[in-house]
Write a protein that holds these residues in place. Structure first.
Motif, PDB file in Angstrom:
ATOM      1  N   THR A  35       0.890  -1.166   0.000  1.00  0.00           N
ATOM      2  CA  THR A  35       0.000   0.000   0.000  1.00  0.00           C
ATOM      3  C   THR A  35       0.926   1.215   0.000  1.00  0.00           C
ATOM      4  OG1 THR A  35      -0.262   0.658   2.333  1.00  0.00           O
ATOM      5  CG2 THR A  35      -1.532  -1.284   1.614  1.00  0.00           C
ATOM      6  N   GLY A  40       0.836  -4.640   3.734  1.00  0.00           N
ATOM      7  CA  GLY A  40      -0.184  -5.271   4.562  1.00  0.00           C
ATOM      8  C   GLY A  40      -0.143  -6.789   4.409  1.00  0.00           C
ATOM      9  N   ARG A  60      -0.286 -11.551  16.995  1.00  0.00           N
ATOM     10  CA  ARG A  60      -1.010 -10.329  17.369  1.00  0.00           C
ATOM     11  C   ARG A  60      -2.041 -10.627  18.450  1.00  0.00           C
ATOM     12  NH1 ARG A  60      -2.127  -5.544  14.150  1.00  0.00           N
ATOM     13  NH2 ARG A  60      -4.173  -4.639  14.451  1.00  0.00           N
ATOM     14  N   ASN A  64      -6.797  -6.682  19.430  1.00  0.00           N
ATOM     15  CA  ASN A  64      -6.382  -5.577  18.558  1.00  0.00           C
ATOM     16  C   ASN A  64      -7.050  -5.735  17.183  1.00  0.00           C
ATOM     17  OD1 ASN A  64      -5.097  -3.358  17.548  1.00  0.00           O
ATOM     18  ND2 ASN A  64      -3.028  -4.200  17.656  1.00  0.00           N
ATOM     19  N   HIS A  69      -9.915  -3.189   4.300  1.00  0.00           N
ATOM     20  CA  HIS A  69      -9.478  -2.423   3.129  1.00  0.00           C
ATOM     21  C   HIS A  69     -10.495  -2.576   2.008  1.00  0.00           C
ATOM     22  CE1 HIS A  69      -5.856  -2.765   5.544  1.00  0.00           C
ATOM     23  NE2 HIS A  69      -5.286  -1.831   4.802  1.00  0.00           N
ATOM     24  N   VAL A 102     -12.497   4.928  11.736  1.00  0.00           N
ATOM     25  CA  VAL A 102     -13.107   3.970  12.671  1.00  0.00           C
ATOM     26  C   VAL A 102     -14.559   4.388  12.871  1.00  0.00           C
ATOM     27  CG1 VAL A 102     -13.104   3.061  15.028  1.00  0.00           C
ATOM     28  CG2 VAL A 102     -10.937   3.373  13.803  1.00  0.00           C
ATOM     29  N   THR A 123     -17.248  -1.497  16.369  1.00  0.00           N
ATOM     30  CA  THR A 123     -16.753  -0.522  15.396  1.00  0.00           C
ATOM     31  C   THR A 123     -15.918  -1.251  14.340  1.00  0.00           C
ATOM     32  OG1 THR A 123     -14.772  -0.143  16.715  1.00  0.00           O
ATOM     33  CG2 THR A 123     -16.623   1.361  17.096  1.00  0.00           C
ATOM     34  N   VAL A 124     -15.705  -0.565  13.213  1.00  0.00           N
ATOM     35  CA  VAL A 124     -14.798  -1.117  12.183  1.00  0.00           C
ATOM     36  C   VAL A 124     -13.875  -0.016  11.674  1.00  0.00           C
ATOM     37  CG1 VAL A 124     -15.851  -3.158  11.140  1.00  0.00           C
ATOM     38  CG2 VAL A 124     -16.767  -0.900  10.591  1.00  0.00           C
ATOM     39  N   GLY A 125     -12.603  -0.353  11.531  1.00  0.00           N
ATOM     40  CA  GLY A 125     -11.624   0.547  10.900  1.00  0.00           C
ATOM     41  C   GLY A 125     -11.682   0.278   9.396  1.00  0.00           C
ATOM     42  N   ALA A 146      -6.535  -6.430   6.845  1.00  0.00           N
ATOM     43  CA  ALA A 146      -5.063  -6.472   6.810  1.00  0.00           C
ATOM     44  C   ALA A 146      -4.440  -5.552   7.843  1.00  0.00           C
ATOM     45  CB  ALA A 146      -4.549  -6.078   5.420  1.00  0.00           C
ATOM     46  N   GLU A 205       2.360   4.225   8.842  1.00  0.00           N
ATOM     47  CA  GLU A 205       1.008   3.711   8.708  1.00  0.00           C
ATOM     48  C   GLU A 205      -0.007   4.864   8.662  1.00  0.00           C
ATOM     49  OE1 GLU A 205       2.940   3.373  11.265  1.00  0.00           O
ATOM     50  OE2 GLU A 205       3.446   1.282  11.665  1.00  0.00           O
ATOM     51  N   VAL A 208      -5.264   7.177  11.772  1.00  0.00           N
ATOM     52  CA  VAL A 208      -6.511   6.514  12.179  1.00  0.00           C
ATOM     53  C   VAL A 208      -7.395   7.541  12.898  1.00  0.00           C
ATOM     54  CG1 VAL A 208      -7.563   4.652  13.540  1.00  0.00           C
ATOM     55  CG2 VAL A 208      -5.378   4.256  12.377  1.00  0.00           C
ATOM     56  N   LEU A 219      -6.767   8.865  16.462  1.00  0.00           N
ATOM     57  CA  LEU A 219      -6.278   7.804  17.347  1.00  0.00           C
ATOM     58  C   LEU A 219      -4.810   7.497  17.068  1.00  0.00           C
ATOM     59  CD1 LEU A 219      -9.249   5.259  17.102  1.00  0.00           C
ATOM     60  CD2 LEU A 219      -8.933   7.098  18.748  1.00  0.00           C
ATOM     61  N   ARG A 220      -4.399   7.655  15.812  1.00  0.00           N
ATOM     62  CA  ARG A 220      -2.996   7.421  15.448  1.00  0.00           C
ATOM     63  C   ARG A 220      -2.611   8.463  14.398  1.00  0.00           C
ATOM     64  NH1 ARG A 220      -1.331   1.769  12.625  1.00  0.00           N
ATOM     65  NH2 ARG A 220      -2.463   2.670  10.867  1.00  0.00           N
ATOM     66  N   SER A 247      -6.574   3.832  20.733  1.00  0.00           N
ATOM     67  CA  SER A 247      -6.870   2.733  19.832  1.00  0.00           C
ATOM     68  C   SER A 247      -6.201   1.501  20.441  1.00  0.00           C
ATOM     69  CB  SER A 247      -6.250   3.090  18.482  1.00  0.00           C
ATOM     70  OG  SER A 247      -6.556   2.129  17.540  1.00  0.00           O
ATOM     71  N   THR A 250      -2.471   0.958  20.191  1.00  0.00           N
ATOM     72  CA  THR A 250      -1.468   1.882  20.726  1.00  0.00           C
ATOM     73  C   THR A 250      -0.939   1.444  22.095  1.00  0.00           C
ATOM     74  OG1 THR A 250      -3.189   3.257  21.674  1.00  0.00           O
ATOM     75  CG2 THR A 250      -2.410   3.875  19.475  1.00  0.00           C
TER      76      THR A 250
END
Ligand code: TXA
Ligand code: MG
Length: 360
Positions: A35, A40, A60, A64, A69, A102, A123-125, A146, A205, A208, A219-220, A247, A250
């Motif tokens: 990307t 990813g 992971r 988290n 995408h 998000v 929620t969804v990012g 991803a 990255e 966010v 958030l980021r 987030s 983090t």
């Protein structure tokens, strides 16, 4: 945002390979893909076994969540629920691009989608990448979940070679013919396929942004800056971006090189004299180009971060991996000014340093 284009010709579209990779994802496989931010590690967002494998491959933590995408902005409205009016302004101005939103999740979706299959998320990012390979892959494969293609806690990969350091068992997409002749999923189900897109042009990255409330909350930090967001979204007077709920990602150790890192903050002259007085045996220094020039005759490993903030962002994660390859025990990095993309750079530097700052 002004970003220098990657000069690598691997960034070209590879339609046959993309088609094969998409087929592999639809069949439950994992693909490392480029990307514009970082590489990813993608899977079919609606296949629980494939998504669970992302977590186990990366190491992971299950709490988290993953970014979904998409290839078309319309898909956002299928995944998100009750999104505020200002989300349209963010989408219009920054997608495709390095921005993740998000949002509240469409209740018609399975409860786990966007996170680990054993959990539930409200929620969804969601992100729409600008990279032509990412977009073509997602358009063929459908929504791809991803995270960055690194083992948890390692610096994000800005080149395919970095992702392969963390996932050495990943292999390039084979030519279409060979792949289909071999009945793809029995032979390759345990594998991770890769698509090469050259060096990432952003290098950090995505930004966010939480859009579940009356005002957006960062958030980021990333290449889409707070200033840019403020310019297109009417933020109420009292809204405070610094008051961000965290987030989940983090709270974990991040981006850490093997070496112990220190962020050195102060005027350039003071930075140079600090570095010249370091009495360590096995260390390297990361500095901007004009600062490195002042350290030319100094006997130490000096790696240039870049000549401006944009190139510092592009190179930072790559330099961390180079320091580790040199086997140094300590890294001293020149701080950047915390404005515009510098906010995101300092965020990553401080995380890599575990918060260690030396003021000079
Ligand atoms: O640029 C990027 O964002 C890259 C490329 C591959 O798209 N992806 C990436 O993914 O950096 P990852 O998983 O390494 O980082 C995603 C961050 C994590 O901090 C995660 O906690 C947060 O986004 N995130 C994802 N979904 C979220 C959600 N529903 N709520 C809150 N935070 C979320
Ligand atoms: Mg990551």
């Amino acid at each position: 945002m002004e970003i220098k284009k990657s000069s690598d010709d691997t960034a070209k579209l590879q339609p046959g390979k993309i088609k094969t990779a998409a087929e592999f994802i639809r069949g439950g496989g994992l693909v490392i893909f480029p990307t514009e931010t970082v590489y990813g590690l993608g899977a079919d967002a609606f296949n629980p076994d494939a998504v669970a494998r992302i977590y186990s491959e990366k190491g992971r933590p299950g709490d988290n969540p993953l970014i979904l995408h998409i290839a078309n902005a319309d898909d956002f409205f299928e995944l998100a629920f009750e999104s505020p009016d200002y989300s349209r302004a963010l989408i219009k101005n920054f997608w495709p691009g390095p921005l993740t939103l998000v949002a509240k999740k469409n209740p018609a979706l399975p409860a786990w989608v966007g996170g680990h299959p054993a959990g539930k998320t409200k929620t969804v990012g969601i992100r729409m990448s600008a990279h032509p390979i990412a977009r073509a892959l997602i358009a063929e494969a459908g929504v791809i979940a991803a995270p960055s293609a690194n083992k948890a806690g390692k610096p994000s990969p800005t080149k395919l070679a970095h992702a392969l350091e963390d996932f050495p068992h990943a292999t390039p997409v084979l030519s279409e013919k060979k792949f289909s002749q071999n009945s793809p999923f029995s032979a390759f189900a345990e594998k991770i396929l890769t698509l090469d897109g050259g060096s990432a042009i952003v290098g950090l990255e995505s930004t966010v942004v939480d859009i579940t409330g009356a005002s957006p909350v960062i958030l980021r930090p990333g290449a889409i800056t707070e200033e840019q967001i403020r310019r297109v979204v009417c933020v109420s007077a009292g809204a405070d971006f610094s008051d961000a709920p965290r987030s989940p990602g983090t709270k974990y150790k991040h981006y850490a090189p093997n070496a112990q890192m220190f962020v050195v903050s102060g005027e350039q002259k003071k930075f140079v004299s600090y570095v010249k007085n370091i009495r360590e045996k096995n260390f390297c220094v990361l500095a901007k180009k004009n600062t490195a020039a002042l350290l030319k005759n100094f006997d130490a490993e000096i790696l240039v971060l870049g000549d401006d903030e944009i190139s510092v962002a592009q190179n930072f994660f790559s330099r961390l991996r180079e320091c580790d390859a040199l086997g140094v025990e300590k890294i001293f990095v020149e701080a950047v000014e915390e404005k515009q993309i510098g906010v995101a750079i300092m965020d990553r530097m401080l995380k890599a340093a575990g918060g260690r700052v030396i003021y000079v």
